[in-house]
Design a protein around this motif. Structure first.
Motif, mmCIF file in Angstrom:
data_model
loop_
_atom_site.group_PDB
_atom_site.id
_atom_site.type_symbol
_atom_site.label_atom_id
_atom_site.label_comp_id
_atom_site.label_asym_id
_atom_site.label_seq_id
_atom_site.Cartn_x
_atom_site.Cartn_y
_atom_site.Cartn_z
ATOM 1 N N GLN A 1 -11.422 5.935 12.595
ATOM 2 C CA GLN A 1 -12.387 4.953 12.115
ATOM 3 C C GLN A 1 -11.693 3.868 11.304
ATOM 4 O OE1 GLN A 1 -15.699 4.787 12.667
ATOM 5 N NE2 GLN A 1 -15.590 6.541 14.032
ATOM 6 N N VAL A 2 -12.222 2.702 11.439
ATOM 7 C CA VAL A 2 -11.727 1.545 10.697
ATOM 8 C C VAL A 2 -12.835 1.054 9.777
ATOM 9 C CG1 VAL A 2 -10.901 -0.821 10.847
ATOM 10 C CG2 VAL A 2 -10.129 0.882 12.518
ATOM 11 N N GLN A 3 -12.509 0.865 8.527
ATOM 12 C CA GLN A 3 -13.451 0.271 7.592
ATOM 13 C C GLN A 3 -12.993 -1.153 7.273
ATOM 14 O OE1 GLN A 3 -12.022 3.511 6.638
ATOM 15 N NE2 GLN A 3 -13.648 4.258 7.977
ATOM 16 N N LEU A 4 -13.942 -2.072 7.300
ATOM 17 C CA LEU A 4 -13.637 -3.476 7.050
ATOM 18 C C LEU A 4 -14.461 -3.966 5.862
ATOM 19 C CD1 LEU A 4 -13.839 -4.741 10.750
ATOM 20 C CD2 LEU A 4 -11.773 -4.132 9.478
ATOM 21 N N VAL A 5 -13.802 -4.657 4.954
ATOM 22 C CA VAL A 5 -14.485 -5.193 3.785
ATOM 23 C C VAL A 5 -14.128 -6.669 3.642
ATOM 24 C CG1 VAL A 5 -14.789 -5.069 1.291
ATOM 25 C CG2 VAL A 5 -14.451 -2.969 2.617
ATOM 26 N N GLU A 6 -15.155 -7.514 3.701
ATOM 27 C CA GLU A 6 -14.958 -8.952 3.554
ATOM 28 C C GLU A 6 -15.049 -9.362 2.079
ATOM 29 O OE1 GLU A 6 -17.510 -8.316 7.339
ATOM 30 O OE2 GLU A 6 -17.415 -7.551 5.274
ATOM 31 N N SER A 7 -14.344 -10.424 1.747
ATOM 32 C CA SER A 7 -14.420 -10.987 0.402
ATOM 33 C C SER A 7 -14.110 -12.474 0.478
ATOM 34 C CB SER A 7 -13.435 -10.292 -0.539
ATOM 35 O OG SER A 7 -12.109 -10.479 -0.094
ATOM 36 N N GLY A 8 -14.395 -13.173 -0.605
ATOM 37 C CA GLY A 8 -14.057 -14.583 -0.685
ATOM 38 C C GLY A 8 -15.206 -15.539 -0.491
ATOM 39 N N GLY A 9 -16.379 -15.012 -0.171
ATOM 40 C CA GLY A 9 -17.532 -15.885 -0.017
ATOM 41 C C GLY A 9 -17.990 -16.439 -1.352
ATOM 42 N N GLY A 10 -18.911 -17.377 -1.277
ATOM 43 C CA GLY A 10 -19.444 -17.962 -2.501
ATOM 44 C C GLY A 10 -20.175 -19.251 -2.235
ATOM 45 N N LEU A 11 -20.425 -19.990 -3.308
ATOM 46 C CA LEU A 11 -21.128 -21.270 -3.233
ATOM 47 C C LEU A 11 -20.105 -22.393 -3.385
ATOM 48 C CD1 LEU A 11 -23.714 -23.013 -3.283
ATOM 49 C CD2 LEU A 11 -23.770 -22.633 -5.770
ATOM 50 N N VAL A 12 -20.157 -23.352 -2.479
ATOM 51 C CA VAL A 12 -19.219 -24.468 -2.514
ATOM 52 C C VAL A 12 -19.946 -25.735 -2.083
ATOM 53 C CG1 VAL A 12 -18.436 -24.069 -0.141
ATOM 54 C CG2 VAL A 12 -16.914 -25.220 -1.777
ATOM 55 N N GLN A 13 -19.500 -26.868 -2.580
ATOM 56 C CA GLN A 13 -20.094 -28.137 -2.178
ATOM 57 C C GLN A 13 -19.562 -28.562 -0.824
ATOM 58 O OE1 GLN A 13 -19.358 -30.936 -5.379
ATOM 59 N NE2 GLN A 13 -21.334 -30.445 -6.330
ATOM 60 N N ALA A 14 -20.334 -29.360 -0.149
ATOM 61 C CA ALA A 14 -19.903 -29.899 1.142
ATOM 62 C C ALA A 14 -18.564 -30.618 0.983
ATOM 63 C CB ALA A 14 -20.951 -30.858 1.698
ATOM 64 N N GLY A 15 -17.676 -30.379 1.937
ATOM 65 C CA GLY A 15 -16.336 -30.935 1.866
ATOM 66 C C GLY A 15 -15.324 -30.019 1.210
ATOM 67 N N GLY A 16 -15.793 -28.973 0.586
ATOM 68 C CA GLY A 16 -14.918 -28.040 -0.092
ATOM 69 C C GLY A 16 -14.318 -27.004 0.842
ATOM 70 N N SER A 17 -13.598 -26.067 0.244
ATOM 71 C CA SER A 17 -12.892 -25.037 1.017
ATOM 72 C C SER A 17 -13.155 -23.653 0.448
ATOM 73 C CB SER A 17 -11.382 -25.298 0.982
ATOM 74 O OG SER A 17 -11.053 -26.526 1.575
#
Length: 132
Positions: A1-17
Motif C-alpha cells: 500500500q502507498v499512502q499519499l499526503v498533499e501539502s502546500g495549499g492555501g490562499l493566494v492572490q491572482a498572479g501569485g505562486s
C-alpha cells in the motif's frame, strides 16, 4: 500500500505562486507514475499534470499537462524524498480547487496517465484558493 499526503495549499492572490508537495510512504514511488488532479465544487475531478516513473541511468521523465495549466505549472519528482511536487505560477481564480495527488505503479518508462480511473492510490487533497 502507498499512502499519499498533499501539502502546500492555501490562499493566494491572482498572479501569485504556490508549491504543492505530495509525500509518499509505504513504498518507494520511483517506479510509479504520478499525477495531480483537482476538483472544484460541482465539477468532476480533472487532470492537471502527470509525470512518468523513474528509470535507471538518468533516463528523463515524461510529463503532460492540462491545456489550462501549460506554461504555468510544473510537475517534478524528488525520489530522494519519495515526493512529487507541483509548482504553480501565475495562478488564476479558476485554479481554485482541491488538489489531489495520485500514484500508479507501471512498467513503461514513458507512460503518463491523464484519467483518474488509471490511478490506484490517492491522497486526501489540499485546498488551493486564488482570490481575484
Amino acid at each position: 500500500q502507498v499512502q499519499l499526503v498533499e501539502s502546500g495549499g492555501g490562499l493566494v492572490q491572482a498572479g501569485g505562486s504556490l508549491r504543492l508537495s505530495c509525500a509518499a510512504s509505504g513504498r518507494t514511488v520511483s517506479s510509479y507514475a504520478m499525477g495531480w488532479f483537482r476538483q472544484a465544487p460541482g465539477n468532476e475531478r480533472e487532470f492537471v499534470a502527470g509525470i512518468s516513473r523513474s528509470g535507471s541511468g538518468g533516463i528523463r521523465h515524461y510529463a503532460d499537462y492540462a491545456d489550462s495549466v501549460k506554461g504555468r505549472f510544473t510537475i517534478s519528482r524528488d525520489n530522494a524524498r519519495n515526493m512529487v511536487n507541483l509548482q504553480m505560477n501565475s495562478l488564476k481564480p479558476e485554479d481554485t480547487a482541491v488538489y489531489y495527488c495520485a500514484a500508479r505503479e507501471h512498467h513503461t518508462l514513458s507512460a503518463v496517465f491523464t484519467q483518474p480511473a488509471m490511478y490506484t492510490y490517492w491522497g486526501q487533497g489540499t485546498q488551493v484558493t486564488v482570490s481575484s
